[in-house]
Enzyme design. Structure first.
Site, mmCIF file in Angstrom:
data_model
loop_
_atom_site.group_PDB
_atom_site.id
_atom_site.type_symbol
_atom_site.label_atom_id
_atom_site.label_comp_id
_atom_site.label_asym_id
_atom_site.label_seq_id
_atom_site.Cartn_x
_atom_site.Cartn_y
_atom_site.Cartn_z
ATOM 1 N N GLY A 188 0.825 -1.206 0.000
ATOM 2 C CA GLY A 188 0.000 0.000 0.000
ATOM 3 C C GLY A 188 0.852 1.246 0.000
ATOM 4 N N SER A 189 0.300 2.322 0.527
ATOM 5 C CA SER A 189 0.970 3.620 0.477
ATOM 6 C C SER A 189 2.010 3.754 1.584
ATOM 7 C CB SER A 189 -0.060 4.738 0.631
ATOM 8 O OG SER A 189 -0.582 4.753 1.959
ATOM 9 N N PRO A 190 3.006 4.617 1.384
ATOM 10 C CA PRO A 190 3.979 4.867 2.449
ATOM 11 C C PRO A 190 3.325 5.395 3.731
ATOM 12 C CG PRO A 190 4.824 5.678 0.359
ATOM 13 C CD PRO A 190 3.401 5.280 0.119
ATOM 14 N N ARG A 191 2.263 6.177 3.598
ATOM 15 C CA ARG A 191 1.595 6.721 4.786
ATOM 16 C C ARG A 191 1.039 5.600 5.656
ATOM 17 N NH1 ARG A 191 -3.414 7.571 6.505
ATOM 18 N NH2 ARG A 191 -4.321 6.803 4.556
ATOM 19 N N VAL A 192 0.317 4.667 5.059
ATOM 20 C CA VAL A 192 -0.242 3.561 5.824
ATOM 21 C C VAL A 192 0.863 2.589 6.224
ATOM 22 C CG1 VAL A 192 -1.941 1.689 5.818
ATOM 23 C CG2 VAL A 192 -2.444 3.833 4.641
ATOM 24 N N GLY A 193 1.900 2.481 5.389
ATOM 25 C CA GLY A 193 3.027 1.622 5.728
ATOM 26 C C GLY A 193 3.672 2.030 7.045
ATOM 27 N N GLU A 210 5.620 -3.310 0.993
ATOM 28 C CA GLU A 210 5.660 -3.059 -0.449
ATOM 29 C C GLU A 210 4.924 -1.743 -0.694
ATOM 30 O OE1 GLU A 210 7.311 -4.652 -2.646
ATOM 31 O OE2 GLU A 210 7.902 -6.428 -1.494
ATOM 32 N N CYS A 244 1.802 0.472 -9.097
ATOM 33 C CA CYS A 244 2.864 1.015 -8.235
ATOM 34 C C CYS A 244 4.198 1.135 -8.943
ATOM 35 C CB CYS A 244 2.999 0.178 -6.967
ATOM 36 S SG CYS A 244 3.398 -1.556 -7.289
#
Length: 468
Positions: A188-193, A210, A244
């Site tokens: 997913g996104s870096p924010r949620v990561g 990822e 992505c």
């Protein structure tokens, strides 16, 4: 009341029975996963069309076939992957048995995204099952049709004492992450990561992240613009740009831009017709939230190609932007849509400098008739993956690891890399209980002579010869 507690307890208890450890059990789960794909292919194609307007071609190529290929590869190599790996020994351990044993972590959590909701769910699942883990699968709530199939149909093909699908949005996922898992795999996104990694840190749980990022695509002056246009347009607008590893922007000279724009226009028309909205080969934006975000980005720079949108259809035309400034919003976030900015650089040196002052991307592309230019970009930059003179074909190979670096993620998977990701590599040495006199050198009282002998005996050896 915690909705996940009973499920997680049941799965953990199943793992502790040793049920998932045998090669026979693992292979049975993988065969069940293969039957799920084959017996529900049309249902899956229909669900992907409903969620993302994916054509049967895109669905088969990028979702079903890749997932099936991973299953086939794992079944063919499972016993070899599971086998203890013998390692070289030194003089002090010549009479011992030394090896690496691949053990399942235990209870693993896979959190999947919405953009390739089948592929990015099943490919890590193949690795987790092949490695002998119990699995909690959290599909994306945004790709609703595929989520429904995964929740209602997939469990029929797997052992439900060792596998579960859980549903919910951000609130439920946050609640799920409060529990301890033995491994977490997130796409997913870096924010949620960052949220996932913070939650995992509370339990010291290892993670694979990822993520994404802004993938550069350098186009050298020494190129055929039509060839570049064909390849760049295909992998930029595939899945309506919601990929992505798609190129997020092009770096080229003003002269190449003048040659590239008419080639891109010709390619887009050839691919999608004079009215791309009516093309069966062009996907749609996943939801209104993403559509509104992308439509706002159309105001950056100047629209050279495309730019049309239809809110009722969640349609954004294949678009190329020029005169884009690095400070504009379209260059500050991953686009994740069918919009391609072109930025001008004077040389490959300037392109490399531009790339290196930004976060490390998940993928990087370089086009040139000169292999020296391509290799120079490869050598002087860093990214999760690299492809010269094409786009994202590197991730179709199970023999290559797929994963990010820095802000684009950590960890890797695909093929055996997936099996290794979901396996604990346990260092093992087995020594005979007798022959104690050989150990006398290491026991006190110590002496300089004993130290010298021990240091020689413990030196690394170049051969893996053994007396056993």
């Amino acid at each position: 009341m915690d909705p996940f507690e009973d499920t997680l307890r049941r799965l953990r208890e199943a793992f502790h029975t040793g049920r998932t450890r045998s090669a026979e059990f693992r292979a049975a789960q993988l065969r069940g996963l293969g039957r799920f794909l084959q017996e529900n292919k049309q249902l899956l194609h229909d669900a992907l069309a409903q969620d993302l307007h994916k054509s049967a071609f895109e669905s088969e190529l990028s979702e079903v076939a890749i997932s099936q290929g991973e299953i086939t590869l794992a079944l063919r190599n499972l016993r070899a992957w599971m086998k203890d790996e013998r390692v070289p020994k030194n003089l002090a351990t010549q009479l011992d048995s030394t090896f690496i044993r691949k053990e399942p972590f235990g209870l693993v959590l896979i959190i999947a995204p919405w953009n390739y909701p089948l592929n990015l769910t099943l490919v890590p699942l193949v690795g987790a099952l092949a490695a002998g883990n119990c699995v909690v699968l959290k599909p994306s709530e945004i790709s609703k049709s595929i989520e429904k199939v995964l929740a209602e149909v997939l469990p029929r093909y797997l052992d439900e004492s060792c596998f579960a699908v859980v549903l919910g949005g951000p609130q439920e996922t946050g609640q799920l992450l409060e529990h301890r898992f033995d491994y977490i795999f997130f796409t997913g996104s870096p924010r949620v990561g960052r949220i996932v990694m913070t939650a995992a840190a509370k339990h010291l749980t290892p993670v694979t992240l990822e993520l994404g990022g802004k993938n550069p695509c350098y186009v050298d002056d020494n190129c055929d613009p039509q060839t570049v246009a064909n390849r760049v347009a295909w992998f930029r607008y595939f899945n309506a740009g919601q990929t992505c590893v798609a190129p997020d922007y092009v770096l080229c000279s003003p002269e190449m831009q003048e040659r590239l724009l008419p080639a891109l226009q010709s390619t887009i028309t050839r691919f999608y017709g004079d009215n791309p909205q009516s093309s069966p080969n062009l996907g749609r934006i996943i939801n209104q939230k993403q559509f509104q975000r992308l439509r706002a980005l159309l105001g950056c720079g100047h629209v050279a190609i495309g730019g049309q949108s239809d809110e009722s259809d969640r349609y954004i035309a294949p678009t190329v932007l020029v005169d884009v400034q690095e400070t504009e919003p379209v260059m500050q976030e991953e686009i994740f849509g069918p919009i391609l900015p072109i930025l001008n650089v004077r040389s490959v040196d300037e392109a490399i400098e531009f790339i290196n002052r930004r976060e490390k991307p998940l993928a990087l592309y370089a086009f040139s008739n000169s292999s020296q230019v391509v290799k120079r970009v490869l050598t002087q930059t860093s990214s999760g993956g690299f492809c010269g003179n094409d786009g994202f074909m590197h991730m179709t190979l199970a023999s290559l690891p797929f994963g990010g670096v820095g802000a684009s993620g950590m960890g890797r998977y695909h093929g055996k890399f997936s099996f290794d990701t979901f396996s604990h590599h346990r260092a093992c040495l087995l020594r005979r209980p007798g022959m104690e006199k050989l150990n006398a050198l290491r026991y006190p009282p110590h002496s300089p002579r004993r130290l010298r002998v021990l240091l020689v005996a413990m030196e690394a050896r170049g051969c893996s010869c053994t007396l056993l």
